[in-house]
Structure formats: structure tokens, C-alpha cells
Write a protein that holds these residues in place. Structure first.
Motif, PDB file in Angstrom:
ATOM      1  N   ASP A  46      -2.620   2.778  -4.802  1.00  0.00           N
ATOM      2  CA  ASP A  46      -1.317   2.963  -4.158  1.00  0.00           C
ATOM      3  C   ASP A  46      -1.049   1.877  -3.127  1.00  0.00           C
ATOM      4  OD1 ASP A  46       0.971   5.039  -3.928  1.00  0.00           O
ATOM      5  OD2 ASP A  46       0.419   4.641  -1.850  1.00  0.00           O
ATOM      6  N   CYS A  47      -2.089   1.418  -2.441  1.00  0.00           N
ATOM      7  CA  CYS A  47      -1.903   0.433  -1.372  1.00  0.00           C
ATOM      8  C   CYS A  47      -1.252  -0.838  -1.901  1.00  0.00           C
ATOM      9  CB  CYS A  47      -3.240   0.112  -0.727  1.00  0.00           C
ATOM     10  SG  CYS A  47      -3.111  -0.992   0.693  1.00  0.00           S
ATOM     11  N   LEU A  48      -1.777  -1.388  -2.987  1.00  0.00           N
ATOM     12  CA  LEU A  48      -1.223  -2.615  -3.541  1.00  0.00           C
ATOM     13  C   LEU A  48       0.080  -2.366  -4.277  1.00  0.00           C
ATOM     14  CD1 LEU A  48      -1.225  -5.565  -4.453  1.00  0.00           C
ATOM     15  CD2 LEU A  48      -2.790  -4.912  -6.306  1.00  0.00           C
ATOM     16  N   ASN A  49       0.140  -1.303  -5.051  1.00  0.00           N
ATOM     17  CA  ASN A  49       1.249  -1.119  -5.977  1.00  0.00           C
ATOM     18  C   ASN A  49       2.455  -0.399  -5.404  1.00  0.00           C
ATOM     19  OD1 ASN A  49       0.006  -2.276  -8.444  1.00  0.00           O
ATOM     20  ND2 ASN A  49      -1.498  -0.659  -8.097  1.00  0.00           N
ATOM     21  N   PRO A  54       3.597  -3.544  -0.491  1.00  0.00           N
ATOM     22  CA  PRO A  54       5.047  -3.724  -0.621  1.00  0.00           C
ATOM     23  C   PRO A  54       5.829  -3.274   0.602  1.00  0.00           C
ATOM     24  CG  PRO A  54       4.286  -1.919  -2.013  1.00  0.00           C
ATOM     25  CD  PRO A  54       3.067  -2.622  -1.518  1.00  0.00           C
ATOM     26  N   SER A  55       5.380  -2.214   1.258  1.00  0.00           N
ATOM     27  CA  SER A  55       6.131  -1.736   2.425  1.00  0.00           C
ATOM     28  C   SER A  55       6.068  -2.742   3.572  1.00  0.00           C
ATOM     29  CB  SER A  55       5.615  -0.364   2.884  1.00  0.00           C
ATOM     30  OG  SER A  55       4.300  -0.438   3.392  1.00  0.00           O
ATOM     31  N   LYS A  56       4.914  -3.371   3.765  1.00  0.00           N
ATOM     32  CA  LYS A  56       4.823  -4.351   4.853  1.00  0.00           C
ATOM     33  C   LYS A  56       5.583  -5.625   4.509  1.00  0.00           C
ATOM     34  CE  LYS A  56       2.605  -1.183   6.668  1.00  0.00           C
ATOM     35  NZ  LYS A  56       2.999  -0.214   5.650  1.00  0.00           N
ATOM     36  N   VAL A  91       8.991  -9.184  -2.122  1.00  0.00           N
ATOM     37  CA  VAL A  91       7.992  -8.111  -2.097  1.00  0.00           C
ATOM     38  C   VAL A  91       7.047  -8.236  -3.292  1.00  0.00           C
ATOM     39  CG1 VAL A  91       7.667  -5.611  -2.319  1.00  0.00           C
ATOM     40  CG2 VAL A  91       9.436  -6.505  -0.780  1.00  0.00           C
ATOM     41  N   GLN A  92       7.626  -8.374  -4.472  1.00  0.00           N
ATOM     42  CA  GLN A  92       6.802  -8.438  -5.680  1.00  0.00           C
ATOM     43  C   GLN A  92       5.974  -9.720  -5.717  1.00  0.00           C
ATOM     44  OE1 GLN A  92       9.818  -7.811  -8.672  1.00  0.00           O
ATOM     45  NE2 GLN A  92      10.237  -5.750  -7.885  1.00  0.00           N
ATOM     46  N   GLY A  93       6.489 -10.792  -5.149  1.00  0.00           N
ATOM     47  CA  GLY A  93       5.724 -12.032  -5.078  1.00  0.00           C
ATOM     48  C   GLY A  93       4.486 -11.895  -4.220  1.00  0.00           C
ATOM     49  N   ARG A  94       4.596 -11.164  -3.104  1.00  0.00           N
ATOM     50  CA  ARG A  94       3.430 -10.927  -2.244  1.00  0.00           C
ATOM     51  C   ARG A  94       2.399 -10.073  -2.981  1.00  0.00           C
ATOM     52  NH1 ARG A  94       4.059 -15.122   0.437  1.00  0.00           N
ATOM     53  NH2 ARG A  94       5.453 -15.479  -1.320  1.00  0.00           N
ATOM     54  N   GLN A  95       2.885  -9.058  -3.721  1.00  0.00           N
ATOM     55  CA  GLN A  95       1.962  -8.232  -4.499  1.00  0.00           C
ATOM     56  C   GLN A  95       1.214  -9.069  -5.535  1.00  0.00           C
ATOM     57  OE1 GLN A  95       5.227  -5.372  -5.490  1.00  0.00           O
ATOM     58  NE2 GLN A  95       3.636  -3.818  -5.176  1.00  0.00           N
ATOM     59  N   ASP A  96       1.935  -9.968  -6.193  1.00  0.00           N
ATOM     60  CA  ASP A  96       1.317 -10.787  -7.239  1.00  0.00           C
ATOM     61  C   ASP A  96       0.195 -11.657  -6.680  1.00  0.00           C
ATOM     62  OD1 ASP A  96       3.021  -9.705  -9.100  1.00  0.00           O
ATOM     63  OD2 ASP A  96       4.440 -11.384  -9.069  1.00  0.00           O
ATOM     64  N   ILE A  97       0.375 -12.167  -5.468  1.00  0.00           N
ATOM     65  CA  ILE A  97      -0.668 -12.991  -4.859  1.00  0.00           C
ATOM     66  C   ILE A  97      -1.948 -12.184  -4.674  1.00  0.00           C
ATOM     67  CG2 ILE A  97      -1.349 -14.199  -2.744  1.00  0.00           C
ATOM     68  CD1 ILE A  97       1.603 -15.022  -2.434  1.00  0.00           C
ATOM     69  N   ILE A  98      -1.794 -10.967  -4.140  1.00  0.00           N
ATOM     70  CA  ILE A  98      -2.970 -10.119  -3.900  1.00  0.00           C
ATOM     71  C   ILE A  98      -3.560  -9.631  -5.213  1.00  0.00           C
ATOM     72  CG2 ILE A  98      -3.736  -7.951  -2.846  1.00  0.00           C
ATOM     73  CD1 ILE A  98      -1.617  -8.448  -0.667  1.00  0.00           C
ATOM     74  N   ARG A  99      -2.709  -9.440  -6.208  1.00  0.00           N
ATOM     75  CA  ARG A  99      -3.188  -8.942  -7.504  1.00  0.00           C
ATOM     76  C   ARG A  99      -4.101  -9.940  -8.213  1.00  0.00           C
ATOM     77  NH1 ARG A  99       1.400  -6.903  -9.017  1.00  0.00           N
ATOM     78  NH2 ARG A  99       0.957  -4.771  -8.358  1.00  0.00           N
ATOM     79  N   HIS A 100      -4.087 -11.187  -7.773  1.00  0.00           N
ATOM     80  CA  HIS A 100      -4.998 -12.181  -8.361  1.00  0.00           C
ATOM     81  C   HIS A 100      -6.448 -11.765  -8.204  1.00  0.00           C
ATOM     82  CE1 HIS A 100      -2.121 -15.126  -9.616  1.00  0.00           C
ATOM     83  NE2 HIS A 100      -1.649 -15.356  -8.407  1.00  0.00           N
ATOM     84  N   HIS A 101      -6.779 -11.029  -7.138  1.00  0.00           N
ATOM     85  CA  HIS A 101      -8.157 -10.574  -6.956  1.00  0.00           C
ATOM     86  C   HIS A 101      -8.276  -9.055  -7.004  1.00  0.00           C
ATOM     87  CE1 HIS A 101      -6.579 -11.044  -2.759  1.00  0.00           C
ATOM     88  NE2 HIS A 101      -7.133  -9.843  -2.641  1.00  0.00           N
ATOM     89  N   SER A 313      -8.255  14.225   3.244  1.00  0.00           N
ATOM     90  CA  SER A 313      -8.349  14.191   4.704  1.00  0.00           C
ATOM     91  C   SER A 313      -7.279  13.221   5.194  1.00  0.00           C
ATOM     92  CB  SER A 313      -9.759  13.794   5.150  1.00  0.00           C
ATOM     93  OG  SER A 313     -10.191  12.617   4.508  1.00  0.00           O
ATOM     94  N   LEU A 314      -7.618  12.260   6.024  1.00  0.00           N
ATOM     95  CA  LEU A 314      -6.630  11.297   6.503  1.00  0.00           C
ATOM     96  C   LEU A 314      -6.307  10.314   5.386  1.00  0.00           C
ATOM     97  CD1 LEU A 314      -8.067  10.625  10.065  1.00  0.00           C
ATOM     98  CD2 LEU A 314      -6.095  12.029   9.460  1.00  0.00           C
ATOM     99  N   LYS A 315      -5.046  10.301   4.958  1.00  0.00           N
ATOM    100  CA  LYS A 315      -4.664   9.511   3.788  1.00  0.00           C
ATOM    101  C   LYS A 315      -4.196   8.117   4.218  1.00  0.00           C
ATOM    102  CE  LYS A 315      -3.495  13.514   0.915  1.00  0.00           C
ATOM    103  NZ  LYS A 315      -3.772  14.582   1.890  1.00  0.00           N
ATOM    104  N   PHE A 316      -5.177   7.261   4.511  1.00  0.00           N
ATOM    105  CA  PHE A 316      -4.931   5.865   4.862  1.00  0.00           C
ATOM    106  C   PHE A 316      -5.866   5.004   4.020  1.00  0.00           C
ATOM    107  CE2 PHE A 316      -3.903   8.179   8.774  1.00  0.00           C
ATOM    108  CZ  PHE A 316      -2.688   7.607   9.148  1.00  0.00           C
ATOM    109  N   SER A 317      -5.432   3.774   3.742  1.00  0.00           N
ATOM    110  CA  SER A 317      -6.309   2.862   3.001  1.00  0.00           C
ATOM    111  C   SER A 317      -7.598   2.608   3.774  1.00  0.00           C
ATOM    112  CB  SER A 317      -5.598   1.537   2.733  1.00  0.00           C
ATOM    113  OG  SER A 317      -4.541   1.729   1.826  1.00  0.00           O
TER     114      SER A 317
END
Length: 481
Positions: A46-49, A54-56, A91-101, A313-317
Motif C-alpha cells: 500500500d505504501c508504494l502503490n 503517491p500521497s506525499k 505522482v506516478q513518475g515518482r512511484q515509477d522511480i521507487i518501483r525500480h527497486h 495494531s498501529l497501521k504505519f509503514s
């Protein structure tokens, strides 16, 4: 199972923050790891996708637009609303960068076996996926959580967005109805208002960000309203009367109508283990469908554990990161750590940010811990004056010593801050809290002037009393020189 041959040392269900952290470390130390997720696109969780990333990115884009409008006081001319298509491209461009790894092929290259498909337990240590059965010495359920759905009359005639679907928007809604005043709702609501939407927020609680101290959340609420958001507290959506109108029911008074173009639902998250067949592995759930866990995140099957949101419990990454660190320690050590949230922190990435760490007043009172409440506004802080955030606020809970002996530390038990960049400014406070440092360590520190973090020291300096006895001692010491 430790004495029986298994296909893998560890099998992890779910490739989100918890699953990735566990799998990568175990593979790094040359253990056999199988990581399973539903689709290749779900890797990253959920964090990446759908969440953090995306929210940040959206918040960053909205901040640029907002800052441009604020610059009109210096003569810059700005008009119109943001192009939502271009914002979402960013937003999607930032996700794509992180999705490389964070993708199956990358993980395989690091030694993790990755299976894409829907898993189910078929034994105490066995999982079936894509028609193949795999056994593991230890297994971890890290299947995340899902957004709660809004179930009110008329909802079937409205296209409801949540944090999984909102990233498909390509046009900025003129009128956005946000249901929920927690971190998710306020972050997205402020961002959309800054991009040019007119946002109305409906929250059933008596205040937004109810887990924050009233002195902290009040600053943010005032800022949101100043930026044009309409906030209805102690109210809820009673029904949708059409595809573009909701009837709102306040706690007291008559219902009223709110018109909208888009509805964003942020009313919480839930965990579900449908299809996993937990009973086949001897994993029990409670009456609410949550997996029964002990203080080591261990299920009723001693070789199966839960991590991340699935632990409910606490739902944070970074909550998942805390789980990962504890599980990895316990996998290799005969001395087992227990789950401990006493030093946990979080940030709501609004502007100003709201940062929270350690124990709050309610928890300290519950434990009977003696403490003092220290707080200050940023009104007279030099950096806040020049950067124009004098409405900031810092709150600390300081250990109260029954016997104030010389050299005895007074620890920082917890605290909160609302200010631009608060999540960064409290990092030294989190370190002090986590490491058990005393307030003297901050008192003695020399900060470059005028860094924003000087506010942390200012609050401590303001509460240092010079007793009559110390005054006398200093007077004598000075005159003897």
C-alpha cells in the motif's frame, strides 16, 4: 519443523513494507526465502502503490501551487487551478522511480524467490500457490489492510474514491467531499484544496486528528479553515440523495445538504484474511476476524507470525518496520524481544506538519507516571518569525523526579509538534526519547543560528529554574575568582 526438511527457511505472504524488509534481510544472510503476492503491481504494498509515496508526491505538488499563490504578496501574478493530469503524471513518475527497486525481477536478482498468485495454507508449514505446494520452517503473514467502505443509503449511486482509487483522477473536482478527519483525510483534503478544489470535510469526531493533543491539532484546524476548507465536526453522512448530493447529520441540529463532484472516503482501514485458510495451519482468529497474537507477534501456530497492518495494531509503514526488526531479532536470538510502542512516532504530512512521539498525557496518566507538561508557541522564535510560521507549537512531557538529586537525568517521555517540517525537527527529540537521554543533553548543545531546531532547546531553557541555593553558590563562586 526445524528438524524437518523444508523448501524454504522463510515464506512471506505479502510484499509490502513488512514483507520486503523480512525477505531482503533473510536473503542477504543467504537463507532461502519465498515471497508471495497477488500481482506484480502489488509488490511494494500500500505504501508504494496507494499510500505514503503517491500521497506525499501529491502533497509536494500541492505545496508548489500553494507557495506560488502565497508569493503574490511579493508582486507575482498567479491565477487558475492546477492541471490534475500533470499532477498525477508527477505522482506516478515518482512511484515509477521507487518501483525500480520494488518489483519481482529486482527481488529475484537479490536472491528472493518470488511467486505471483493467490496463496492459501494447506498445512501447518505449507502454502499452496499456482498449483504448487511449498513448505517453510517459519512463515509470516504480512497481507496488509484495506480501506473501510462507506455503507450508507444511496452509496450505490455515487462513485466513491478511497486511497486505492483516487490516483486515477485526471481532472480536478470543483467540489470535493472528504469523509473522515484523520491523517488520511486531512492530508488529501488540504492538498486538493491547494490545487484548486473546494473541499468540505465531514468527521464524526469532536476534533480532527483525535489522537493528537488539543493544543497541537487546534493549530492545524485553524490553518485548514484559513485555507478555505469547510469542516463539519461531530457529523456524518446520513445518506446520498443523488449522485452529487449528500445529506449530513450533525450530532445536534437538523440535517443539511452538501453538493459535491467527487467523494473521498477516509474512515479507517480493516484487515481481512479471506481465502488464506488460516485454520488449515492452526492459526486462530478472534470474534472480529483478527489473528490471535502474543507479544512476539506469534500466532497459535508457533512457527507462523504476523507483521505490518495484518497485525491490526498501529497501521504505519514504519510500524511494519518495527515489527520486522523485532521478528528478525527473535528469529536469530534465544532471548526474545516483546513488541513495544513506547517510543513510537508518526507524522501527519499536512502544512504545518503534525509530529508525535513517545507517550502522551493519557498514557502517562494511565500508568501513573509523574511528569511535567512543557509547551511553547513559535511566536517569538527568530526562524519562525522570518519564515512566517509563528503559529507553530511544541509540547513535551518531561519526567518529574520525586527526588531531584544532582546529576540525575530528567528524560523526555514524549511530545508533539505542529510546524512546517515538524517531522524533521523532532528527530533529535525522538533520539533522546528512544535512548533515554536527559534534557541536559539538549540544554548543552550549541545549535547553528538560526536553525529551526533551536526551538527544542528554547523550551528546555525556558524551564530551567535557578534556585535560591544555586544563586547563592554562584554568587560565592564568582566572588572567589
Amino acid at each position: 519443523m526445524s528438524e524437518i526438511a523444508a523448501d524454504f527457511d522463510l515464506i512471506v505472504l505479502g510484499a509490502g513494507s513488512a514483507g520486503l524488509g523480512l525477505s531482503l534481510f533473510m536473503a542477504r544472510v543467504d537463507l532461502r526465502v519465498l515471497l508471495i503476492d497477488l500481482t506484480a503491481e502489488d509488490v511494494g504494498g500500500d505504501c508504494l502503490n496507494h499510500g505514503c509515496v503517491p500521497s506525499k508526491a501529491l502533497i509536494h505538488a500541492a505545496r508548489q501551487v500553494h507557495n506560488a499563490r502565497q508569493a503574490t504578496q511579493f508582486g507575482l501574478q498567479v491565477s487558475g487551478a492546477a492541471d490534475m493530469g500533470k499532477v498525477m503524471d508527477y505522482v506516478q513518475g515518482r512511484q515509477d522511480i521507487i518501483r525500480h527497486h520494488e518489483n519481482p525481477d529486482y527481488l529475484r536478482g537479490l536472491g528472493v524467490t518470488v511467486e505471483i498468485g493467490r496463496p492459501r495454507f494447506v498445512g501447518d508449514h505449507a502454502v499452496e500457490v499456482n498449483g504448487h505446494t511449498y513448505t517453510g520452517r517459519k512463515l509470516v503473514v504480512a497481507t496488509g489492510s484495506r480501506p473501510e467502505q462507506l455503507d450508507v443509503p444511496g452509496a450505490d449511486q455515487v462513485e466513491l474514491y478511497d486511497n486505492q482509487r483516487v490516483w486515477d483522477l485526471r481532472e480536478l473536482p470543483q467540489r470535493l467531499l472528504v469523509v473522515g478527519g484523520g491523517p488520511n483525510g486531512v492530508e488529501l483534503g488540504q492538498a486538493m484544496q491547494r490545487l484548486g478544489a473546494q473541499v468540505t470535510m465531514v468527521h464524526r469526531g469532536e476534533a480532527i486528528l483525535e489522537n493528537e493533543d488539543p493544543a497541537i491539532r487546534a493549530v492545524l484546524a485553524e490553518r485548514l479553515r484559513a485555507e478555505g476548507l469547510t469542516i463539519h465536526l461531530e457529523a456524518e453522512v446520513e445518506a446520498f440523495t443523488s449522485a452529487s448530493q449528500a445529506r449530513i447529520k450533525p450530532k445536534s441540529g437538523d440535517s443539511f445538504a452538501v453538493d459535491f463532484d467527487v467523494v473521498y472516503v477516509a474512515i479507517g482501514r480493516h484487515v481481512s484474511f479471506e481465502g488464506l485458510q488460516l485454520e488449515q495451519a492452526g492459526v486462530e482468529v478472534d470474534e472480529k476476524g483478527h489473528i490471535k497474537l502474543n507479544e512476539h507477534l506469534q500466532t497459535t501456530n508457533s512457527d507462523i507470525f504476523v507483521a505490518g497492518d495484518a497485525a491490526n495494531s498501529l497501521k504505519f509503514s514504519h510500524g511494519a518496520e518495527l515489527h520486522v526488526r523485532m521478528l528478525l531479532f527473535n528469529f536469530f536470538s534465544p532471548i526474545k524481544k516483546k513488541l513495544d510502542y513506547d517510543h513510537f512516532s508518526w507524522v501527519t504530512f499536512t502544512d504545518p506538519e503534525v509530529a508525535h512521539f513517545g507517550l502522551d498525557a493519557a498514557e502517562l496518566d494511565k500508568r501513573g507516571t509523574a511528569y511535567e507538561r512543557w509547551e511553547t508557541s513559535f511566536a517569538d522564535d527568530d526562524r519562525a518569525v522570518v519564515d512566517s510560521y509563528r503559529d507553530g507549537h511544541l509540547l513535551l512531557f518531561i519526567e518529574k523526579n520525586a527526588l531531584p538529586l544532582p546529576g540525575r537525568k530528567r528524560r523526555i517521555l514524549g511530545g508533539a509538534m505542529v510546524a512546517p517540517g515538524a517531522g524533521e525537527l523532532i528527530q533529535e527529540l525522538i533520539l533522546a526519547n528512544t535512548s533515554g537521554l536527559g534534557i541536559s543533553e539538549l540544554f548543552d548543545k550549541v545549535y547553528p543560528y538560526p536553525v529551526a531546531a533551536r526551538i527544542n532547546q528554547k523550551l528546555i531553557v525556558d524551564h530551567q529554574d535557578v534556585s535560591p541555593l544555586l544563586q547563592t553558590a554562584l554568587d560565592v563562586a564568582f566572588k572567589l575568582q
